[in-house]
Scaffold this motif. Structure first.
Motif, PDB file in Angstrom:
ATOM      1  N   LEU A  49       0.833  -1.189   0.000  1.00 33.69           N
ATOM      2  CA  LEU A  49       0.000   0.000   0.000  1.00 33.69           C
ATOM      3  C   LEU A  49       0.877   1.251   0.000  1.00 33.69           C
ATOM      4  O   LEU A  49       2.025   1.229   0.463  1.00 33.69           O
ATOM      5  CB  LEU A  49      -0.892   0.023   1.248  1.00 33.69           C
ATOM      6  N   HIS A  50       0.333   2.333  -0.506  1.00 35.69           N
ATOM      7  CA  HIS A  50       1.005   3.631  -0.399  1.00 35.69           C
ATOM      8  C   HIS A  50       1.084   3.979   1.097  1.00 35.69           C
ATOM      9  O   HIS A  50       0.171   3.646   1.870  1.00 35.69           O
ATOM     10  CB  HIS A  50       0.179   4.679  -1.151  1.00 35.69           C
ATOM     11  N   PRO A  51       2.180   4.644   1.531  1.00 36.09           N
ATOM     12  CA  PRO A  51       2.293   4.994   2.954  1.00 36.09           C
ATOM     13  C   PRO A  51       1.075   5.728   3.508  1.00 36.09           C
ATOM     14  O   PRO A  51       0.712   5.540   4.679  1.00 36.09           O
ATOM     15  CB  PRO A  51       3.532   5.890   2.991  1.00 36.09           C
ATOM     16  N   MET A  52       0.421   6.532   2.664  1.00 31.32           N
ATOM     17  CA  MET A  52      -0.753   7.259   3.168  1.00 31.32           C
ATOM     18  C   MET A  52      -1.929   6.302   3.380  1.00 31.32           C
ATOM     19  O   MET A  52      -2.689   6.442   4.351  1.00 31.32           O
ATOM     20  CB  MET A  52      -1.143   8.378   2.201  1.00 31.32           C
ATOM     21  N   GLN A  53      -2.097   5.335   2.495  1.00 31.00           N
ATOM     22  CA  GLN A  53      -3.170   4.355   2.688  1.00 31.00           C
ATOM     23  C   GLN A  53      -2.930   3.567   3.976  1.00 31.00           C
ATOM     24  O   GLN A  53      -3.849   3.347   4.775  1.00 31.00           O
ATOM     25  CB  GLN A  53      -3.220   3.391   1.487  1.00 31.00           C
ATOM     26  N   GLN A  54      -1.677   3.149   4.169  1.00 29.35           N
ATOM     27  CA  GLN A  54      -1.346   2.377   5.367  1.00 29.35           C
ATOM     28  C   GLN A  54      -1.563   3.211   6.620  1.00 29.35           C
ATOM     29  O   GLN A  54      -2.067   2.717   7.644  1.00 29.35           O
ATOM     30  CB  GLN A  54       0.111   1.899   5.289  1.00 29.35           C
ATOM     31  N   ALA A  55      -1.202   4.494   6.546  1.00 25.19           N
ATOM     32  CA  ALA A  55      -1.371   5.370   7.712  1.00 25.19           C
ATOM     33  C   ALA A  55      -2.845   5.558   8.056  1.00 25.19           C
ATOM     34  O   ALA A  55      -3.213   5.629   9.235  1.00 25.19           O
ATOM     35  CB  ALA A  55      -0.702   6.718   7.439  1.00 25.19           C
ATOM     36  N   PHE A  56      -3.697   5.649   7.046  1.00 22.58           N
ATOM     37  CA  PHE A  56      -5.137   5.769   7.317  1.00 22.58           C
ATOM     38  C   PHE A  56      -5.637   4.513   8.041  1.00 22.58           C
ATOM     39  O   PHE A  56      -6.485   4.596   8.934  1.00 22.58           O
ATOM     40  CB  PHE A  56      -5.919   5.987   6.010  1.00 22.58           C
ATOM     41  N   ILE A  57      -5.113   3.357   7.662  1.00 21.87           N
ATOM     42  CA  ILE A  57      -5.504   2.118   8.354  1.00 21.87           C
ATOM     43  C   ILE A  57      -4.971   2.149   9.784  1.00 21.87           C
ATOM     44  O   ILE A  57      -5.701   1.879  10.744  1.00 21.87           O
ATOM     45  CB  ILE A  57      -4.960   0.891   7.597  1.00 21.87           C
ATOM     46  N   ASP A  58      -3.695   2.510   9.919  1.00 18.52           N
ATOM     47  CA  ASP A  58      -3.064   2.483  11.240  1.00 18.52           C
ATOM     48  C   ASP A  58      -3.784   3.393  12.237  1.00 18.52           C
ATOM     49  O   ASP A  58      -3.833   3.098  13.433  1.00 18.52           O
ATOM     50  CB  ASP A  58      -1.589   2.912  11.128  1.00 18.52           C
ATOM     51  N   HIS A  59      -4.291   4.521  11.750  1.00 21.23           N
ATOM     52  CA  HIS A  59      -4.914   5.493  12.653  1.00 21.23           C
ATOM     53  C   HIS A  59      -6.445   5.437  12.589  1.00 21.23           C
ATOM     54  O   HIS A  59      -7.106   6.324  13.129  1.00 21.23           O
ATOM     55  CB  HIS A  59      -4.405   6.897  12.340  1.00 21.23           C
ATOM     56  N   ASP A  60      -6.982   4.413  11.937  1.00 27.76           N
ATOM     57  CA  ASP A  60      -8.434   4.262  11.849  1.00 27.76           C
ATOM     58  C   ASP A  60      -9.064   5.597  11.425  1.00 27.76           C
ATOM     59  O   ASP A  60     -10.011   6.082  12.056  1.00 27.76           O
ATOM     60  CB  ASP A  60      -9.003   3.801  13.202  1.00 27.76           C
ATOM     61  N   ALA A  61      -8.509   6.158  10.337  1.00 25.50           N
ATOM     62  CA  ALA A  61      -8.882   7.506   9.930  1.00 25.50           C
ATOM     63  C   ALA A  61     -10.132   7.532   9.051  1.00 25.50           C
ATOM     64  O   ALA A  61     -10.234   8.334   8.123  1.00 25.50           O
ATOM     65  CB  ALA A  61      -7.700   8.155   9.200  1.00 25.50           C
ATOM     66  N   LEU A  62     -11.045   6.641   9.327  1.00 25.72           N
ATOM     67  CA  LEU A  62     -12.291   6.606   8.564  1.00 25.72           C
ATOM     68  C   LEU A  62     -13.366   5.894   9.374  1.00 25.72           C
ATOM     69  O   LEU A  62     -13.049   5.109  10.279  1.00 25.72           O
ATOM     70  CB  LEU A  62     -12.096   5.883   7.230  1.00 25.72           C
ATOM     71  N   GLN A  63     -14.598   6.212   9.016  1.00 26.39           N
ATOM     72  CA  GLN A  63     -15.706   5.457   9.606  1.00 26.39           C
ATOM     73  C   GLN A  63     -16.508   4.836   8.462  1.00 26.39           C
ATOM     74  O   GLN A  63     -16.322   3.672   8.145  1.00 26.39           O
ATOM     75  CB  GLN A  63     -16.546   6.357  10.502  1.00 26.39           C
ATOM     76  N   CYS A  64     -17.370   5.625   7.806  1.00 25.23           N
ATOM     77  CA  CYS A  64     -18.121   5.037   6.689  1.00 25.23           C
ATOM     78  C   CYS A  64     -17.230   4.852   5.467  1.00 25.23           C
ATOM     79  O   CYS A  64     -17.502   4.005   4.625  1.00 25.23           O
ATOM     80  CB  CYS A  64     -19.333   5.890   6.334  1.00 25.23           C
ATOM     81  N   GLY A  65     -16.183   5.655   5.347  1.00 25.26           N
ATOM     82  CA  GLY A  65     -15.246   5.512   4.234  1.00 25.26           C
ATOM     83  C   GLY A  65     -15.609   6.285   2.985  1.00 25.26           C
ATOM     84  O   GLY A  65     -14.860   6.264   2.012  1.00 25.26           O
ATOM     85  N   TYR A  66     -16.751   6.963   3.014  1.00 23.36           N
ATOM     86  CA  TYR A  66     -17.195   7.626   1.778  1.00 23.36           C
ATOM     87  C   TYR A  66     -16.244   8.734   1.331  1.00 23.36           C
ATOM     88  O   TYR A  66     -15.977   8.898   0.150  1.00 23.36           O
ATOM     89  CB  TYR A  66     -18.611   8.199   1.959  1.00 23.36           C
ATOM     90  N   CYS A  67     -15.704   9.467   2.283  1.00 22.46           N
ATOM     91  CA  CYS A  67     -14.810  10.580   1.943  1.00 22.46           C
ATOM     92  C   CYS A  67     -13.378  10.120   1.741  1.00 22.46           C
ATOM     93  O   CYS A  67     -12.526  10.900   1.299  1.00 22.46           O
ATOM     94  CB  CYS A  67     -14.852  11.642   3.039  1.00 22.46           C
ATOM     95  N   THR A  68     -13.081   8.876   2.107  1.00 23.02           N
ATOM     96  CA  THR A  68     -11.692   8.429   2.248  1.00 23.02           C
ATOM     97  C   THR A  68     -10.855   8.497   0.965  1.00 23.02           C
ATOM     98  O   THR A  68      -9.699   8.949   1.024  1.00 23.02           O
ATOM     99  CB  THR A  68     -11.658   7.005   2.840  1.00 23.02           C
ATOM    100  N   PRO A  69     -11.362   8.073  -0.191  1.00 26.76           N
ATOM    101  CA  PRO A  69     -10.520   8.204  -1.392  1.00 26.76           C
ATOM    102  C   PRO A  69     -10.078   9.651  -1.627  1.00 26.76           C
ATOM    103  O   PRO A  69      -8.909   9.908  -1.926  1.00 26.76           O
ATOM    104  CB  PRO A  69     -11.441   7.705  -2.516  1.00 26.76           C
ATOM    105  N   GLY A  70     -11.021  10.572  -1.481  1.00 25.70           N
ATOM    106  CA  GLY A  70     -10.681  11.985  -1.673  1.00 25.70           C
ATOM    107  C   GLY A  70      -9.735  12.486  -0.596  1.00 25.70           C
ATOM    108  O   GLY A  70      -8.808  13.260  -0.873  1.00 25.70           O
ATOM    109  N   GLN A  71      -9.937  12.028   0.632  1.00 29.79           N
ATOM    110  CA  GLN A  71      -9.052  12.444   1.726  1.00 29.79           C
ATOM    111  C   GLN A  71      -7.626  11.971   1.455  1.00 29.79           C
ATOM    112  O   GLN A  71      -6.657  12.716   1.653  1.00 29.79           O
ATOM    113  CB  GLN A  71      -9.535  11.858   3.066  1.00 29.79           C
TER     114      GLN A  71
END
Ligand code: FES
Ligand code: FES
Length: 230
Positions: free
Chosen positions: A158-180
């Motif tokens: 994964l790209h480091p940013m994708q992995q970081a989003f997983i590591d920090h649980d930086a999403l709930q529904c995930g709808y905004c996540t690709p754009g974020q």
């Protein structure tokens, strides 16, 4: 390997994602009908007319939408999308977002507001982040487009940013996540991660209705040094 952020959790579960599919379209139409009907009723009340005399307002049609049928194309578009050259016929009125989602089936970028206000549709054009809902597809002719699907290799890490989003649980529904994630990658490359306040400022164009902002900021702080040289 699944593309992190490309699907909402509802879509991953086989359920319709928010803002897409016939249910949302039907809801939109119902809102239009409701609004038109409300205006008609208000007009009737103000002018003393019978509601029956202004009922045609309820049946007004939504505006014509750009066609995604290649046989109705009135321009040929050449793009490099996630490293691959593509050539396709488009309606001149098509947004880049609609071409990506509806003609190239790259549905990672989401249609949140379709008005440049939420950032859910963020992609990169020649390495710079853009709201693809506000970008005419013809403006992107000959350019290089990166979407969430192309951020990391299909069979690679994964790209480091994708992995970081997983590591920090930086999403709930995930709808905004690709754009974020696409905005966050650009934010790092722009050098706008000097402080938490600066990250918040330069990520302020991407809204998250779930309020996952603390996790998003933490993810960017983690990924920024890992992205050096990328
Ligand atoms: Fe493009 Fe909201 S869908 S900014
Ligand atoms: Fe739900 Fe951001 S995670 S809108």
């Amino acid at each position: 390997m699944p593309v992190v952020g490309a699907q909402t959790r509802q879509e991953a579960a086989g359920e319709p994602g928010l803002g897409a599919g016939p249910t949302a379209a039907a809801l939109l139409l119902t809102r239009r009908q409701f609004t038109a009907g409300s205006i008609a009723v208000a007009t009737a009340a103000a002018s003393g007319l019978s509601i029956h005399g202004v009922g045609h307002g309820v049946g007004c049609q939504p505006p014509d939408r750009p066609s995604t049928d290649a046989t109705n194309a009135d321009a040929t578009l050449r793009l490099i999308v996630n490293g691959a050259s593509v050539e396709l016929g488009i309606d001149l009125r098509s947004s880049l977002l609609d071409v990506l989602r509806e003609q190239l089936q790259l549905t990672g970028a989401k249609k949140g507001c379709d008005h440049g206000q939420c950032g859910a549709c963020t992609v990169h054009v020649d390495g710079r982040r853009v709201a693809s809902c506000l970008t005419l597809a013809v403006q992107a002719d000959g350019r290089e487009i990166t979407t969430i699907e192309g951020l990391s290799p299909e069979d690679g890490p994964l790209h480091p940013m994708q992995q970081a989003f997983i590591d920090h649980d930086a999403l709930q529904c995930g709808y905004c996540t690709p754009g974020q994630i696409m905005a966050a990658v650009a934010c790092v490359r722009e050098g706008n991660t000097g402080s938490v306040d600066q990250i918040r400022e330069y990520m302020s164009g991407n809204l998250c209705r779930c309020g996952a902002y603390p996790g998003i900021v933490a993810a960017i702080l983690q990924a920024a040094p890992e992205m050096e040289g990328t």
